[in-house]
Design an enzyme around this catalytic site. Structure first.
Site, PDB file in Angstrom:
ATOM      1  N   GLN A 126       1.513   6.181   1.681  1.00 22.53           N
ATOM      2  CA  GLN A 126       2.431   7.064   0.811  1.00 22.53           C
ATOM      3  C   GLN A 126       2.739   6.832  -0.797  1.00 22.53           C
ATOM      4  O   GLN A 126       3.198   6.566  -1.156  1.00 22.53           O
ATOM      5  CB  GLN A 126       3.344   7.853   1.804  1.00 22.53           C
ATOM      6  CG  GLN A 126       4.579   9.148   0.553  1.00 22.53           C
ATOM      7  CD  GLN A 126       5.818   8.979   1.841  1.00 22.53           C
ATOM      8  OE1 GLN A 126       5.963   8.412   2.646  1.00 22.53           O
ATOM      9  NE2 GLN A 126       6.275  10.004   1.015  1.00 22.53           N
ATOM     10  N   GLY A 127       2.397   7.468  -2.004  1.00 20.65           N
ATOM     11  CA  GLY A 127       2.340   7.554  -3.279  1.00 20.65           C
ATOM     12  C   GLY A 127       3.458   8.099  -3.599  1.00 20.65           C
ATOM     13  O   GLY A 127       2.638   9.110  -4.556  1.00 20.65           O
ATOM     14  N   SER A 161       4.364   1.392   2.191  1.00 19.34           N
ATOM     15  CA  SER A 161       4.061   0.685   2.782  1.00 19.34           C
ATOM     16  C   SER A 161       2.704   1.156   3.101  1.00 19.34           C
ATOM     17  O   SER A 161       2.153   1.823   3.326  1.00 19.34           O
ATOM     18  CB  SER A 161       4.899   1.101   4.687  1.00 19.34           C
ATOM     19  OG  SER A 161       5.943   1.428   4.085  1.00 19.34           O
ATOM     20  N   GLU A 242       9.137  13.701   7.717  1.00 23.42           N
ATOM     21  CA  GLU A 242       9.703  12.388   8.183  1.00 23.42           C
ATOM     22  C   GLU A 242      10.900  12.079   8.377  1.00 23.42           C
ATOM     23  O   GLU A 242      11.616  11.321   8.821  1.00 23.42           O
ATOM     24  CB  GLU A 242       9.772  11.764   6.074  1.00 23.42           C
ATOM     25  CG  GLU A 242       9.577  10.395   6.326  1.00 23.42           C
ATOM     26  CD  GLU A 242       9.915   9.836   4.891  1.00 23.42           C
ATOM     27  OE1 GLU A 242       9.580  10.469   3.622  1.00 23.42           O
ATOM     28  OE2 GLU A 242       9.699   8.338   4.587  1.00 23.42           O
TER      29      GLU A 242
END
Lengths: 388, 319, 388, 319
Positions: A126-127, A161, A242
């Site tokens: 995830q950016g 991550s 999330e």
């Protein structure tokens, strides 16, 4: 109001238990492992999940999933967590990328990106966050410039991550520098072969997160998800997934943190097995237990609402906050009860206890800081005006 | 002037500050490469060794507070010097005359009063506390332990019998206060670093220090640190002047100082956000030092409970 | 740094002790009295202070005072407080009005207003706060309109102690509605014969504070203190005296609150006289004792700085905050340790304990709220930007 | 649907809310003039008496949570009704068949389980808990005590021997949960009042709820209240369904509910500033009720310690 499994849920839970007991047979306790070993088992575990057809548990059947709901996912994760199963290496793919692409993607995007997640040969990361934009996510500066057939992206991302294992990235970039903050952002499904990844060492020595540097990374037009300029809206979907996924694991970790501080206290003779002993400790554990249970029950209620058609509300911020508090306090106390205040790291179990205490300091920062959670509660539960 | 620093004490703080501010060997250095003596280590041991040493021990009439002021500055900067440990050892032994080479800093001591012995491999002798007195002993064996804060090396020590024992007097309390002073410094350093971050980091178009959610936690840390420092200074005076409440005040100082330092360091991490949980930012260095010193010479929690017990006893006796 | 009395201070302290022991001989313990009785003794005590020439202890000799410093005042108040002396009924006159008039008044104003305070026949009260302006004092709206020879004042004030006994009021009013918030205020020495006073019942049943309604109250030109439009500056002087005077009593009250909770615990057998017993209680008392002592020591350091020529700095906010915390926690715990959780008010000592607990809730509100104290610390000690 | 309110439960809350919202006899009334029955008292006792009563006791299959939902609403509004005490008494006796006139609300009971007996003079009988069972007793003498919250009268009671004892079963736990539910309501009412104040009161040109210093303390109160309510609901289910952890959950609910209510009421006072410490504003009414109910049927502090002890026992047994 009923907190029991339905018959269907119970049958599913039994299936999950049987499979987990078998699949975990050769997996060691993750707590005792080095980070490299943990990562190895995360990869093995991801492979087993894919092979066992668990990767798309809550995805619709038309996308190759099992078509179950998030409740079923919760049951799976709960049973896995209480057994100390490894964290699957492609959690981002299964829990965030897949559901977001299913919600906002075109048929082509779905066909291109979903099978790799289910097969287990394409990992996602995830950016979103950037060094300059922590809590204020929408202030991101990574810039995508229009070129023939796609976008050239430049900038940097942080707190990613698993970046070193991933081949694809959920990437937020600014595609219109002139537009208002929230409107100039697009959501890109970016290939990672030209990302430069640098691992960040955390205060407990782990290298769980990474920085990523993007230097003229090309993303084709067909990998803009949800349309150019709609990135913020799509990102909110991912963030909702999330938040929703929090309910799946948090309470187990909270309970385990309480278990561990009791174990230390029993070992040190602070309390005895009959529940006698230091009343200050009993008071503290009493409060920790209340809060840890509240996370579990609140998570169940959140899943119940979700099954009834609701979306996770601002109350999830209360669960996050309670959870972070329990884990931080329990882990701090466990260190303090240790011989020599826990600072002799080569003492029995001391390094692991200190690692957990230090790791827990991040719980009031990652996934929305404690301050952001309280702001959300103030604004959306108490209807107070915006304070940030 | 009553309850104010003497001119001399202000000078001591200034001198120590200028001595350590350019120091190249830091807590960070030790984390990366293990402990080595900072450049200021020698000057501190040599030139400040008589601070806080009573005349009966060979001192020149310096108050204990003089020493606490110096050590506080070292704590603020996390200086990895042996001086605080040596000074605590000297204070432990300070009810009786001390050897010349100890007072001159040629022979570096460290206190061995509990399981957490600092700088044992880097010292020339250990100050021990036995039921029948205090004395200097040499280590027969030193086994290095893995310290949470590598800038404060910790060891298991096997001690030879001490050369000779002298009465402890208030030595053990004085040693504890040296640690409390360093903790007050650690708290202050963490608060300074956090405030600097709060003044410069922007989110949602404002520096984060303008949000009360951020500002108030630092105000609480500053309040706790002020309380701890005031208690430490007062305890130093109370011990130096044989006040009847000296013991209570020493326990209170160590308890409050440990709590303030750990709290300030945790807040420092929080205010730094994501960067605060990385090795490359400095907040964790304060947390490491705070946790080690909170554990040394009696945990803060144990001292706090002792304060409670002594306070209850005193009240019970008076009514 | 030295925390002992100097020889001069010690001699003075002995004089104070001797006088107090004599003057308090027939005064009952104030804690056990009704509010009416307490007020009676406050009046008696004020008379005795005036008769004994203690009223202007720290005023310069040229104004009829003893010319001692605030340190001496602190010694007097400390010795009075530890003996449980009544609170003098004209504290505002002695501690706030007198010093402010000495600092900012003309010779004529000083001659007109100071002697009555020393004689003890003119009591003062403070008219700063208004219903709409709590923490935001400068937003006050009470309006003074220019008329021939003076000002006609209309508006209302609140949180005024002792208004029903006072004949004169330190009154802030807006004399220029067009000027910026802080610049249109004047400081008036107002006669109270035309004030309407209504007492406010506090949550513990006491009527310590009042509302005051001003309907065309005339204040002559010669009773504007410090010049028209300079009221905010003069008010800051009064507030500084108020903050400074905190150091004189707070720590004694904090210690007494800790004493009382220990007494309850001893009585209930929660702990024994050897300091054994409930460890949770011992931990709590340990912390309370640390904070209470920190208030005492911090107050001494503040007085020392004042004697050395400094002014009370923002650190007083830390003392106020610590003090409020100690008293609130100790009083809450004393109630909780009581039989039946302290809610049976006719139980032995229960009403007084509950009265103190409820009264202490105000400590984080009066004299600058807890939020204001933290703001002051953030801005002036930590140099953070303004957050309000 | 799992872990969600049933349609019926939502209806119960709605009905009770509409019943009490226009109520003229309030906690304020009682403070001024002493307790008298509010208009809703009769309808509550008459129409809601079977809520939460198990079939074995003469009920019609209503879950305990149904009752908790109703009582929570009464707590929010500080309704001075006898209903919560009567319902707690009924729950105490609910392991065995209950007399018809009790279930119909004609005969009003109140629990006499500890020194704090509510509404003794206003009830027709007392539900007592003895080592060998529970039963109904009449009062031989009732001496009114001065209650911190006059809308919850408290008395000393001299009891006649109970008519007959029946097994207690889970009755005592069920009674405790009725108090926990009312406390959750009190917490919610205090938070609602405080939030209203924070949305409207202006200082320094902004409503005070826009300051995080104010907003965050209410966010903490809301978090504590949500935790307490979730624990209370779950404990109700656990007891109703004979879950092995039922006892632990009951203690946790009462502890958390008392803490949440007292904390919320204290925060409500704080957010109201000066007005919050006056009799004429309402925040203190919430504090009075919170303190009384936190003390009733076992103090929150005692329940919390019991949670700790039971949790330690359970962990010790499992490992």
């Amino acid at each position: 109001m009923d907190f029991d499994d339905s018959d269907t849920d119970l049958a599913f839970r039994r299936e999950v238990r049987d499979w987990l007991d078998e699949a975990l047979r050769d997996v060691p306790d993750q707590e005792d492992l080095s980070q490299e070993q943990r990562e190895h088992w995360s990869r093995v575990w991801q492979d087993r999940l894919c092979a066992g057809n668990w990767a798309g548990l809550s995805w619709p059947a038309e996308h190759g999933g099992r078509g179950l709901d998030s409740f079923a996912q919760a049951i799976f994760n709960e049973e896995a967590a209480v057994r100390g199963a490894p964290y699957p290496l492609n959690g981002v793919g299964m829990m965030l990328a897949g559901p977001t692409i299913i919600a906002h993607g075109t048929r082509e995007q779905q066909a291109r990106h979903l099978p790799g997640i289910l097969r287990g040969d394409e990992y996602w990361c995830q950016g979103f966050s950037e060094p300059g934009s922590g809590s204020d996510l929408a202030s991101l500066r990574t810039a995508a410039t229009k070129v023939d057939g796609g976008w050239l992206v430049n900038g940097s991302k942080i707190w990613t991550s698993n970046a070193h294992n991933a081949s694809k990235c959920l990437l937020l970039a600014r595609t219109d520098a002139a537009a208002p903050k929230h409107q100039g952002i697009s959501y890109l499904l970016a290939p990672m072969d030209r990302f430069t990844v640098r691992s960040l060492v955390m205060i407990n020595g782990d290298t769980e997160f990474n920085e990523m540097f993007l230097d003229d990374v090309f993303v084709p037009d067909e990998d803009v998800l949800g349309g150019v300029g709609n990135g913020w809206k799509v990102a909110l979907t991912t963030l909702a997934f999330e938040r929703g996924s929090m309910a799946l694991n948090l309470w187990v970790w909270a309970r385990q943190a309480v278990d561990r501080v009791i174990d230390v206290a029993l070992e040190r003779g602070v309390v005895d097995g009959d529940g006698g002993g230091d009343t200050a400790f009993l008071d503290t554990v009493g409060q920790l237990q209340c809060d840890a249970e509240a996370v579990r029950i609140g998570s169940m209620r959140m899943l119940g609402e979700a099954r009834a058609g609701g979306v996770p509300g601002p109350e999830t911020s209360a669960l996050k906050s309670l959870w972070a508090g329990v884990v931080q306090q329990a882990n701090r106390l466990a260190v303090q009860l240790d011989d020599g205040g826990g600072v002799l790291l080569d003492g029995p179990g001391a390094a692991a206890r200190m690692r957990r205490y230090l790791r827990a300091r991040a719980h009031t920062i990652e996934g929305g800081t404690e301050e952001v959670q309280k702001s959300i509660l103030a604004e959306r539960v108490l209807h107070l005006p915006r304070s940030r | 002037m009553r309850a104010t620093f003497t001119q001399e004490q202000l000078e001591i703080a200034k001198t120590v500050r200028s001595l350590v501010e350019g120091e190249g060997v830091t807590a960070r250095t030790a984390l990366d490469d293990g402990w080595r003596a900072p450049a200021c280590d020698g000057p501190l041991l040599r030139d400040f060794g008589l601070l806080g040493v009573p005349e009966r021990a060979g001192g020149i009439g310096s108050d204990l507070i003089d020493l606490l002021v110096a050590v506080e500055v070292l704590g603020e900067h996390l200086v990895p010097s042996r001086f605080p440990a040596h000074a605590a050892a000297v204070q432990l032994l300070s009810a009786a005359p001390l050897p010349e080479d100890v007072l001159s800093g040629e022979r570096v001591l460290t206190p061995a009063m509990d399981a957490l012995v600092r700088f044992a491999a880097q010292a020339d002798g250990l100050a021990v506390h036995r039921p029948d007195g205090v004395g200097i002993a040499v280590a027969e064996a030193v086994v290095a332990r893995q310290s949470l804060d590598p800038s404060v090396p910790l060891s298991d020590v096997t001690l030879a019998a001490p050369e000779a024992l002298t009465p402890a007097g208030t030595g053990p309390w004085r040693a504890v206060l040296v640690v409390a002073a360093e903790l007050c410094g650690v708290a202050q350093g963490a608060i300074d670093l956090a405030a600097e971050q709060a003044r410069t980091r922007e989110q949602f178009g404002r520096v984060i220090g303008s949000y009360q959610g951020v500002a108030f936690q630092l105000a609480e840390a500053a309040t706790a640190r002020k309380a701890a420092w005031d208690l430490t200074l007062y305890a130093g005076w109370a011990v130096d002047n044989d006040r009847p409440d000296a013991q209570l005040q020493v326990h209170a100082a160590k308890a409050a100082a440990g709590r303030a330092a750990v709290f300030a360091a945790e807040r420092c991490i929080q205010v730094h956000g994501g960067m605060g949980i990385t090795m490359e930012a400095d907040p964790h260095l304060f947390l490491r030092r705070a946790l080690v010193l909170d554990a040394v010479l009696g945990s803060g929690a144990a001292h706090r409970r002792r304060v409670g017990a002594l306070r209850v006893q005193a009240r019970s006796a008076s009514s």
